[in-house]
Design an enzyme around this catalytic site. Structure first.
Site, PDB file in Angstrom:
ATOM      1  N   ASP A   1      35.799  -6.842  -4.862  1.00 22.98           N
ATOM      2  CA  ASP A   1      35.235  -6.206  -6.044  1.00 22.98           C
ATOM      3  C   ASP A   1      35.845  -4.808  -6.156  1.00 22.98           C
ATOM      4  O   ASP A   1      36.303  -4.248  -5.155  1.00 22.98           O
ATOM      5  CB  ASP A   1      33.710  -6.113  -5.878  1.00 22.98           C
ATOM      6  CG  ASP A   1      33.038  -5.429  -7.049  1.00 22.98           C
ATOM      7  OD1 ASP A   1      33.439  -5.711  -8.189  1.00 22.98           O
ATOM      8  OD2 ASP A   1      32.138  -4.612  -6.816  1.00 22.98           O
TER       9      ASP A   1
ATOM     10  N   ASP B   1      29.541  -5.393  -3.348  1.00 25.29           N
ATOM     11  CA  ASP B   1      28.300  -4.651  -3.112  1.00 25.29           C
ATOM     12  C   ASP B   1      27.197  -5.015  -4.087  1.00 25.29           C
ATOM     13  O   ASP B   1      26.039  -4.739  -3.831  1.00 25.29           O
ATOM     14  CB  ASP B   1      28.553  -3.136  -3.176  1.00 25.29           C
ATOM     15  CG  ASP B   1      29.097  -2.694  -4.528  1.00 25.29           C
ATOM     16  OD1 ASP B   1      29.446  -3.579  -5.342  1.00 25.29           O
ATOM     17  OD2 ASP B   1      29.175  -1.476  -4.769  1.00 25.29           O
TER      18      ASP B   1
ATOM     19  N   ASP C   1      28.277 -10.199  -6.795  1.00 23.74           N
ATOM     20  CA  ASP C   1      29.248 -10.634  -5.794  1.00 23.74           C
ATOM     21  C   ASP C   1      28.664 -11.636  -4.795  1.00 23.74           C
ATOM     22  O   ASP C   1      29.412 -12.288  -4.060  1.00 23.74           O
ATOM     23  CB  ASP C   1      29.757  -9.424  -4.989  1.00 23.74           C
ATOM     24  CG  ASP C   1      30.402  -8.383  -5.872  1.00 23.74           C
ATOM     25  OD1 ASP C   1      31.152  -8.778  -6.780  1.00 23.74           O
ATOM     26  OD2 ASP C   1      30.149  -7.186  -5.661  1.00 23.74           O
TER      27      ASP C   1
END
Length: 895
Positions: free
Chosen positions: A332, A634, A638
């Site tokens: 990410d 985070d 995700d």
């Protein structure tokens, strides 16, 4: 019966249509109706599977083929009546399970805080009355009052908004706050563009309003992600798969050998059935590496402890070695590769372009011209000083330092970035007084303040550049005022937007004499453009180094983000990600079939505007191409991809609890660079595991060969089961730990990831086991043949053979230290573990050979010193032979 959802999505309906669809009103529903709906929809809470009881989780650690082999060996020794052997083997199995269970439990405890993405209470309008209720009591149709700082308790359709801005990074990956309104939207839009919906678990950054509950619990976007995670089957690591195969192979070989020798002995040897069975059981005990499961668990545990010191918590032991096999890391962007802290990187004025150093909310950094690295001093009365004063005072955010010394901002990230920029300028203190203010409103896209600054009254303005261009007729320069050159400013904006910078403009004008109020009309004429700030969520400096290390180690890094393609590509190029000049969007991925998606997953390294489903599908697509995938993140968005990945890596500080629970590894410092260290440690652990297996297996083969030779020759068993068990548990296990502390080899991060399809017992490993095992067995058999005619007792001969095998093991452990080079290197002196286990082994051997109670228990006899010398010579000769074999077989090795 549940209320049917409307044909169109809620964000495509007007406020009135949404109220009608949910059978609600601006005054909410009645308490009695809410009670009925609570029975219908259930509590507003994420569904959670009941946890397994402790005893069941403990028993799960016995579900391993090598443990089955251990239990079979225990059963065989019990049949023999060797209860001590049985208890020892069962003890090993239990200890192995305890090690795994305790390690897993400790990791879970370090992550155990209540998963609570919802606030505990919320203000609800029911029957026209405001009530404070637990969020679990919310039902579709409720009207929720929204205030700055609130965490959204359910999925809401905005029905009233006042400067409402929401932080949605945990769900969409967007690093900037999203302005929310009430207007219906058209088209099929991704989550990040549904600007009239509020999603459960996100946070109100500023403003307020009201929202109509349209989904609760498992029906929310957060609940959808939770369901995706619960449907994912656990991934088996390469090590577990290989250990299963190795255990099955050992078990089948043992059965085949026992059957063949049973038939041979019945046909060609006149042996009593009880004696034959004793010999065959001894063969089984000799061939089973009883200590291997415990040794593997302890080596992995040591790796876990090392990683914990390096800020990485491993939740499951096998994850350690899987890290070393990773071929792709899907990361990410927001908060993982970037700071998740908007930072001004450039200031554009009519006279000059300035670059700004610093990459966080900490107010430290210098200003310098774009074409000169020398710091620029900010002089009083200069254009730059007026610009910084304007963005500091036309600002609703605050810069604070918390108790732990971290700098944070309150308010929106855009205003916060401007506040930090002003603080970096270290402006001289002046007396200021706020006279009036127009707060930021998404309808106008600007905010304005009227200040008395020293003796000067000013109207200050900040906002979107295109809006301020319409309000300004002039631009400020160091030499005075000039007509506004819109074309020049737009060209500069386009130039710096390619770097992924978002633009915020600032302007001012002298206040009118006696001005007592500030209106929008006051901003229509006379505004003077000061400059434009270009800001971004900057890359983490350590992430740039980590990505370079990963690429060097043959690991490809892919960015999967919910942000815009241009921003993602700009950040990717700064980070050094391969192929960062092109990007593909989630909308393009959604229309691809599995084959097209697999090709795109490998061809592209930047994926923008992605949804949780896109991230999840990309991980699956890469796995279909036999990639070993690590996924970092985070946000809640995700979590499904983290759980699907071979190694899910969560951020420990900014990561949500949902993400941590889905991950295999948690970075306690949120530092992407920790991943590179973890990969190095994972490779070191795997190398040492392979060295350990290569060390243990030849000894088991040598013991088995000795018994086979004895049965074929019709001799007595050279080693009793209890001595075999001593070798497998006391000596092999002890020496194995010396290899566990071996440092990583020099090229460990300059070689490609190992192929997970290649078994730890590859062709070379099988050759080494056969070569060394045969050499040890033949040496022991020759020594036994030399001793037998000389009238030595069986106990004495067995003790000499035991000492020979143990000494050969010790020397062979030194061989195993280095795979491709000479083992007697400086690293041998640095590995304190080897010398500790060598000392422990010496004490154990002295005990079993010379302690009277051990002689009785194990059937040993005291040895004269010369036999220690003989066994040392035999071991040293074998050591030299293996060292000579290394360069001769180097080209046949896979790693």
């Amino acid at each position: 019966m549940k209320t049917a959802k409307p044909e169109s999505a809620y964000y495509q309906l007007s406020v009135d249509e949404t109220l009608a669809s949910t059978r609600s009103s601006p005054d909410g529903i009645s308490s009695s109706e809410a009670s009925e709906r609570l029975k219908q929809y259930g509590e507003n809470a994420l569904p959670q599977k009941p946890g397994k009881p402790v005893w069941l989780r403990f028993l799960a650690h016995f579900n391993d083929v090598l443990i089955y082999v251990l239990l079979a060996a225990a059963l065989l020794t019990a049949v023999m009546g060797h209860w001590i052997d049985t208890l020892v083997i069962l003890g090993v199995a239990v200890i192995n399970a305890l090690i795994g269970h305790i390690q897993e439990s400790n990791a879970e405890k370090s992550l155990q805080s209540i998963r609570n993405m919802l606030s505990s209470e919320t203000v609800v309008i029911r029957g026209g009355n405001h009530e404070t209720l637990p969020t679990t009591a919310l039902v579709p149709g409720d009207v929720v009052v929204i205030r700055a700082g609130d965490r959204i308790p359910a999925d809401l359709r905005v029905i009233e908004a006042h400067n409402l801005r929401v932080e949605e990074a945990i769900l969409t990956g967007e690093s900037t706050v999203v302005e929310k309104g009430t207007d219906a939207l058209t088209g099929d839009l991704p989550l990040g563009d549904r600007t009239n919906l509020l999603f459960s678990g996100t946070t109100v950054s500023s403003g307020g309003g009201k929202g109509l509950v349209v989904a609760t619990g498992g029906a929310t976007e957060l609940g959808h992600i939770n369901q995706m995670m619960s449907d994912i089957e656990p991934q088996r690591t390469p090590l577990l798969v290989q250990m299963d195969k190795l255990g099955k192979a050992i078990f089948l070989i043992i059965l085949a050998m026992m059957a063949a020798l049973f038939v041979f002995s019945l046909l060609f040897r006149d042996m009593a059935l009880s004696e034959l069975m004793l010999s065959l059981i001894s063969l089984a005990v000799a061939s089973v590496p009883e200590g291997l499961p415990a040794i593997i668990s302890i080596i992995l545990s040591l790796g876990v402890q090392t990683m914990a010191r390096q800020k990485a918590i491993i939740r499951k032991l096998p994850t350690v070695e899987t890290l070393g096999a990773m071929t792709v890391i899907c990361s990410d962007k927001t908060g993982t590769l970037t700071m998740n802290e908007m930072t001004v990187k450039a200031i554009i004025t009519a006279d000059q372009i300035y670059r700004v150093d610093g990459a966080s909310y900490e107010p430290v950094g210098t200003f310098h011209r774009a074409d000169d690295a020398s710091p620029v001093a900010i002089t009083p009365g200069s254009l730059l000083e007026r610009y910084l004063r304007t963005i500091d005072l036309c600002n609703d955010s605050q810069l604070i330092k918390d108790e732990s010394g971290l700098w944070k901002i309150t308010g929106g990230p855009t205003e916060g970035a401007l506040k930090v920029l002003a603080a970096k300028g270290k402006l001289p203190t002046v007396t200021t007084e706020l006279r009036n203010k127009i707060p930021f409103d998404s309808q106008y896209k600007y905010m304005s303040t009227h200040y008395l600054i020293g003796e000067e009254e000013c109207v200050l303005l900040t906002g979107a550049p295109d809006v301020l261009f319409r309000h300004c007729q002039q631009q400020q320069t160091e030499s005075g005022l000039q007509p506004l050159d819109v074309a020049w400013w737009e060209a500069k904006i386009e130039e710096y937007a390619k770097e992924g910078l978002r633009m915020v403009a600032a302007a001012w004008k002298p206040a009118s004499p006696g001005q007592s109020e500030l209106t929008h009309q006051d901003l229509q004429q006379g505004m003077i453009l000061l400059g434009i700030a270009g800001m971004m969520d900057p890359p983490r400096p350590e992430a740039i180094t980590a990505i370079r290390d990963c690429l060097q180690a043959g690991i490809r890094v892919k960015m999967i983000t919910g942000d815009h393609p241009q921003t993602a590509m700009s950040i990717g190029q700064m980070l050094g990600i391969s192929n960062a000049s092109v990007a593909i969007t989630g909308g393009e991925l959604e229309v691809m079939d599995d084959r097209q998606l697999s090709e795109a997953a490998q061809a592209y390294d930047i994926f923008a505007r992605t949804s949780p489903e896109d991230k999840f599908r990309l991980v699956q697509a890469l796995q279909s191409k036999k990639e070993v995938v690590g996924m970092t993140g985070d946000g809640v968005n995700d979590a499904p991809a983290l759980k699907q990945a071979d190694v899910g890596i969560a951020m420990g500080i900014k990561g949500t609890e949902v993400t941590k629970e889905a991950a295999d590894m948690v970075l306690t410092d949120d530092n992407f660079a920790t991943i590179a260290s973890a990969v190095r440690e994972g490779r070191r652990v795997y190398d040492n595991l392979k060295k350990t297996i290569l060390f243990i297996m030849p000894t088991n083969l040598a013991q088995g060969l000795l018994i086979i030779i004895a049965l074929l020759a019709g001799n007595l068993i050279p080693l009793t089961p209890v001595l075999i068990l001593w070798m497998n548990m006391a000596t092999s296990a002890t020496l194995s730990f010396g290899l566990a502390f071996e440092e990583g080899e020099k090229n460990i991060m300059r070689r490609p990831p190992r192929d997970p399809k290649l078994h730890v017992m590859d062709g070379f490993a099988i050759w080494r086991v056969i070569f060394v095992g045969s050499m040890i067995a033949i040496s022991a058999f020759v020594l036994e043949s030399w001793l037998q005619p000389r009238g030595y007792s069986a106990e004495f001969i067995r003790t000499v053979l035991l000492q020979t095998l143990v000494t050969a093991q010790w020397f062979y452990m030194l061989n195993c230290r280095v795979s491709n080079g000479f083992s007697l290197s400086k690293g041998l002196l640095l590995n304190k573990g080897i010398w500790v286990v060598s000392a422990v082994l010496l004490v154990l051997q002295l005990l079993i050979i010379y302690a009277p109670f051990m002689q009785v228990l194990f059937g040993t006899a005291a040895l004269p010193f010369r036999y220690w010398v003989i066994t040392l010579i035999i071991g040293f000769v074998m050591f030299l032979i293996v060292e000579i074999e290394k360069p001769l077989t180097r080209k046949f090795r896979t790693a």
